[in-house]
Design an enzyme around this catalytic site. Structure first.
Site, short mmCIF file in Angstrom:
data_model
loop_
_atom_site.label_atom_id
_atom_site.label_comp_id
_atom_site.label_asym_id
_atom_site.label_seq_id
_atom_site.Cartn_x
_atom_site.Cartn_y
_atom_site.Cartn_z
CG HIS A 101 8.85 71.60 90.60
ND1 HIS A 101 9.75 71.10 91.49
CD2 HIS A 101 8.90 70.78 89.51
CE1 HIS A 101 10.34 70.04 90.97
NE2 HIS A 101 9.85 69.82 89.77
CG ASP A 131 6.66 79.08 97.79
OD1 ASP A 131 6.88 78.56 96.69
OD2 ASP A 131 7.54 79.62 98.49
P1 ADQ Z 1 11.39 78.34 94.25
O1 ADQ Z 1 10.34 79.32 93.94
O2 ADQ Z 1 12.72 78.67 93.74
O3 ADQ Z 1 11.02 76.86 93.78
P2 ADQ Z 1 11.98 77.38 97.04
O4 ADQ Z 1 11.30 76.09 97.21
O5 ADQ Z 1 11.98 78.21 98.26
O6 ADQ Z 1 11.37 78.26 95.88
O7 ADQ Z 1 13.48 77.11 96.66
C1 ADQ Z 1 14.43 78.12 96.67
C2 ADQ Z 1 15.83 77.50 96.66
O8 ADQ Z 1 16.74 78.54 96.33
C3 ADQ Z 1 16.22 76.94 97.99
O9 ADQ Z 1 16.87 75.72 97.81
C4 ADQ Z 1 17.18 77.99 98.57
O10 ADQ Z 1 18.21 77.45 99.33
C5 ADQ Z 1 17.75 78.61 97.33
N1 ADQ Z 1 18.08 80.03 97.60
C6 ADQ Z 1 17.23 80.97 97.96
N2 ADQ Z 1 17.87 82.14 98.15
C7 ADQ Z 1 19.15 81.92 97.86
C8 ADQ Z 1 20.31 82.73 97.83
N3 ADQ Z 1 20.29 84.04 98.09
N4 ADQ Z 1 21.46 82.15 97.46
C9 ADQ Z 1 21.49 80.86 97.16
N5 ADQ Z 1 20.45 80.05 97.17
C10 ADQ Z 1 19.28 80.57 97.51
C11 ADQ Z 1 9.89 76.24 93.13
C12 ADQ Z 1 8.54 76.47 93.79
C13 ADQ Z 1 8.59 76.07 95.23
C14 ADQ Z 1 9.03 74.60 95.35
C15 ADQ Z 1 10.31 74.38 94.57
C16 ADQ Z 1 10.68 72.89 94.52
O11 ADQ Z 1 8.17 77.84 93.68
O12 ADQ Z 1 7.33 76.23 95.84
O13 ADQ Z 1 9.28 74.32 96.72
O14 ADQ Z 1 10.18 74.83 93.23
O15 ADQ Z 1 9.66 72.15 93.94
#
Ligand code: ADQ
Length: 844
Positions: free
Chosen positions: A191, A394
């Site tokens: 991921h 990311d």
């Molecule tokens: P993350 O590093 O967690 O995931 P991301 O892909 O942006 O990064 O996902 C974050 C998730 O958390 C999103 O679904 C978002 O809605 C949720 N979120 C963020 N802030 C929030 C808040 N304050 N309250 C509730 N929900 C919140 C890792 C990798 C990424 C990759 C994903 C999926 O780092 O690059 O995209 O896995 O593979």
């Protein structure tokens, strides 16, 4: 969603799709939902295929009570259909889990894979904990496979390992399933980004890690760049054969396919949330919101973003009182100091900017530190004018996609970092380098002032793409890539078996038509397949013939370096006029008949006699036997029945110890070798110096091939000065060799390539077919530069073709040609080389 998977699925992830917590009032364990792309996409497949999920429940061994509660009847989350019998919780002592999770996953892999090596810690004990925990996951996964095989005897389960927490589980799962006779398919999905070779090589155990991932049949990353980085690492670090076009890697005789599989979001779900959610953030219709939503992590670039916003207000004061930055940050890894410091930095920065620009009715930054519901998040996305998604690095970034899905009204603008995986496909976003603060502020200004028609156009395209390529599409693509999609017959990509042409990639730049060549070869496991008894380890006749022809070529020197006694290895090979080094190089028979024997201490000889007697009298039972050599012995226990092996081994070990003789482990055998600093490596260097002089490295191309630990001494000694091959079928092996070969057949193919190469020394391309497979120079074990071309030494009877004779360009020394030559010229004389004056040389 209808999943259409042909196989029941075992998902293995660090976490279960929910956390198990004790209800403070009732004292009962209950599930707490974790929303996220992975859970939303994958949980329904597990439910539908009646599969299983292996992962950590949030509780440690010390917490007791590890039963998984059933879902609350009111639960309508994607995991509600997952029965507790479908969940295999991973329960570990807190300390061990902490070393694995915080110590290795988060302190090492997270920063390293995000190309931030300065933040990465490399600690062997944390790495050890990581391996142990992966082993534990592997054990539980196999239990899951056994369970599935009982309920679905006719299907092959699909094991899907997730993320950087589980890069070392695959080989153990494969081994255990093999032993139980269970067939599985196994895939891995990362991921986070996969870094370039330059970063990856900083990890001290990178070879083990790469081989850990290669234990799977199929490996998935978000974007093509990460796939290519991975393939590059496999090629350069492990010396694997790869095909970049088809994205295939060959390791340990298996072909592993690599796939770009960009993850996405449940698009329709976000659309419907955005359509229903009440307005929560805007003060008035004129106010414009810039929005940031992230886990509070140093990779997400929050500080850079807030600084850019400060620059915007400074450079474009017209936005003061009209634009607000809303930053939502989910607490993450709050027990780690680095994350606590990041929070402090951000708090201070926001406080300072708010202090600097606030007016009585307006503050520039609103900051929510906490988790918000998906309904609320959808409203934030919908009502913002600009989403600022600017991580420093990311894997993909789902926030960018969620924002786009929620643009159901007046279209906003997406600002995106090119360093997020999402940046590679969301072309209509405004790309911005988070490190370039002034430009960042200008792009914010551009986004805030973008005309409606441009916003509409960009957002329309973005939404169209995300709607088409939502999380279900990702899942179907994954199932397709592992050939588990109903009605989809995919022939898995395969690298063609190793062929002579492939060696052009390994050797062509090093072994020229005009090169003087030294071929140093081990015998057992390299030229001859390993057999139950040394007498049965016969070299194929074809190998013998190629070697013989090579040994008679001008400017080619063949030497066999074996653990056998010199007489024995000579009789096994049966070729006159080449060098034989026996007893790991302690005795060397030169082609001119002179013999080198490395002196051994008298005390050792006495101890060895004693050990020989004891082993002969008391340990050579049940098929164990003793091989005697001039300067050592080998005690073989390969033929001892399994139930007697440990008894015999312990007995022999004790005898070695009692006689104060170091035991060297060999293939199902223990060896005694003289206690002097002499090994195959020293012997190889000695040989090369003797044959070619002190500057041999400048004048000779050297190839070494061997299959075991003793050969590693030579591979290490020759590193950078020879191309070395390790013959191995081990899925996880550390080697100093330049390249790996799967078996003795591959060695024969290599010898044939060399023969062809040297037999066609005239300046013409010999029509070797170019293939897509490639083998560039590799890092730690990179092949040496070719020696400067020697002035060809012409043997009096050599039949070297003249460079001006085009009709001989393709002459290959076939058996027939060779025998004609021999019968005309007799055996070509070996060049007699005066031995060097080395202190260890003695001639008998
Ligand atoms: P993350 O590093 O967690 O995931 P991301 O892909 O942006 O990064 O996902 C974050 C998730 O958390 C999103 O679904 C978002 O809605 C949720 N979120 C963020 N802030 C929030 C808040 N304050 N309250 C509730 N929900 C919140 C890792 C990798 C990424 C990759 C994903 C999926 O780092 O690059 O995209 O896995 O593979």
């Amino acid at each position: 969603m209808v999943v259409n998977s042909t196989s029941p699925m075992v998902v293995v992830a660090n976490r279960l799709p929910f956390i198990v917590q004790k209800n403070a009032e009732t004292g009962q364990l209950e599930r707490k939902q974790c929303a996220g792309g992975l859970v939303t996409a994958v949980a329904p497949v597990v439910v539908e295929t009646n599969g299983l999920w292996v992962g950590w429940s949030g509780r440690h061994l010390e917490d007791g009570d590890h039963d998984i509660p059933e879902a609350n009847p009111k639960d309508n989350s994607p995991t509600a259909g997952l029965k507790s019998r479908q969940v295999i919780p991973v329960v570990l002592p807190k300390k061990q889990f902490d070393d694995y999770y915080n110590g290795c996953c988060n302190a090492t892999f997270w920063p390293l894979f995000h190309s931030m090596p300065d933040r990465a810690l490399f600690q062997s004990e944390k790495w050890e904990a990581y391996r142990q925990v992966n082993e534990h996951f592997a054990k539980l996964t196999v239990e899951a496979v056994v369970k599935l095989s009982e309920t679905n005897p006719n299907s092959v389960p699909l094991v899907w390992l997730h993320d950087y927490h589980l890069m070392m589980a695959a080989n153990s799962i494969r081994d255990r399933c093999d032993k139980l006779g269970l067939s599985i398919k196994m895939a891995f999905f990362l991921h986070i980004p996969f870094p370039s070779w330059d970063i990856m090589r900083l990890f001290p155990w990178d070879d083990e890690l790469l081989q850990g991932i290669l234990g799977c049949d199929s490996v998935g990353f978000h974007v093509e760049d990460y796939c290519l980085n991975f393939i590059d690492c496999c090629q350069r670090r492990l010396g694997c054969r790869v095909d970049r076009e088809q994205m295939l890697v060959e390791h340990n005789g298996r072909t592993v396919s690599v796939h770009p599989l960009p993850i996405s979001i449940p698009y329709d779900r976000f659309v419907s949330l955005a359509e229903k959610a009440p307005q929560v953030v805007k003060n008035n219709e004129q106010e414009q919101l810039l929005l940031g939503v992230d886990r509070l992590d140093y990779t997400k670039g929050l500080v850079h973003r807030i600084r850019a916003f400060e620059t915007l207000l400074q450079k474009h004061p017209e936005h003061i009182e009209h634009v607000t930055f809303l930053q939502v940050a989910v607490p993450s890894r709050t027990d780690v100091k680095e994350y606590q410091e990041l929070k402090e930095d951000l708090d201070q920065l926001i406080g300072r900017i708010n202090g600097r620009f606030s007016t009585p009715n307006w503050s520039p930054i609103r900051y929510i530190y906490g988790c918000v519901s998906q309904e609320q998040l959808a409203a934030f996305y919908r009502d913002s004018s600009v989403a600022v998604v600017t991580p420093l690095r990311d894997g993909m970034n789902l926030v960018a996609k969620e924002f786009v899905a929620c643009q159901v009204g007046e279209p906003g603008v997406l600002m995106l970092s090119p360093f997020a995986g999402a940046g590679t496909s969301m072309h209509e976003a405004l790309l911005v380098n988070p490190y370039e603060t002034d430009e960042f502020a200008e792009v914010m200004h551009r986004a805030l002032t973008m005309p409606k028609d441009e916003r509409e156009l960009r957002m329309k395209q973005l939404r169209h793409r995300e709607r088409e390529h939502d999380v279900n599409y990702w899942l179907q693509s994954f199932l397709k890539s592992v050939d588990c999609l109903v009605d989809n017959n995919l022939t898995p990509g395969r690298l063609l078996p190793l062929r002579e042409e492939d060696f052009s990639q390994f050797l062509a730049s090093y072994v020229k038509e005009s090169s003087r060549l030294a071929l140093l070869l081990d015998y057992d496991g390299t030229l001859a397949p390993i057999a139950p008894h040394p007498d049965l380890a016969r070299m194929p006749e074809e190998t013998r013939r190629v070697l013989e022809r090579l040994s008679h070529m001008p400017d080619v020197n063949v030497a066999i370096i074996s653990g056998r006694s010199v007489e024995n290895v000579k009789s096994m090979i049966g070729i006159e006029g080449i060098t034989y080094a026996g007893c790991h190089g302690f005795e060397i028979l030169h082609p001119d008949g002179t013999m080198f024997i490395h002196p051994v201490p008298h005390e050792y000889e006495v101890q060895l006699e004693q050990l020989k007697k004891q082993l002969q009298n008391d340990a050579c039972n049940h098929g164990a036997w003793l091989e005697q050599k001039s300067s050592g012995i080998t005690f073989h226990y390969r033929e001892v029945p399994k139930d007697k092996q440990s008894e015999i081994m312990t007995l022999a070990q004790n005898m070695f110890q009692a006689n104060d003789i170091k035991l060297h482990q060999s293939h199902m055998a223990y060896e005694a070798r003289p206690p002097v600093t002499w090994d195959k490596g020293r012997a190889a260097i000695y040989l090369l110096r003797t044959l070619f002089g002190l500057d041999w490295c400048d004048r000779v191309s050297t190839i070494f091939a061997g299959d075991d630990k003793t050969d590693e001494d030579a591979m290490r000694a020759l590193q950078g000065m020879a191309v070395t091959f390790r013959i191995t079928t081990s899925p996880n092996l550390r080697t100093a060799a330049t390249y790996r070969l799967p078996n003795t057949d591959a060695v024969l193919t290599m010898l044939k390539w060399v023969e062809k190469r040297l037999s066609s020394r005239l300046p013409v391309t010999n029509g070797l077919r170019s293939r897509k497979t490639s083998m560039s120079s590799i890092g730690n074990n990179s092949p040496p530069h070719p020696p400067s071309s020697p002035t060809r030494r012409s043997r009096s009877n050599s039949q070297s073709p003249s460079p001006t004779e085009p009709n001989k360009q393709m002459m290959v020394m076939t058996d027939q040609v060779y025998h004609q030559l021999i019968s005309r010229k007799n055996s070509p004389p070996r060049i007699s080389v005066s031995p060097l004056n080395t202190p260890t040389r003695s001639t008998v």
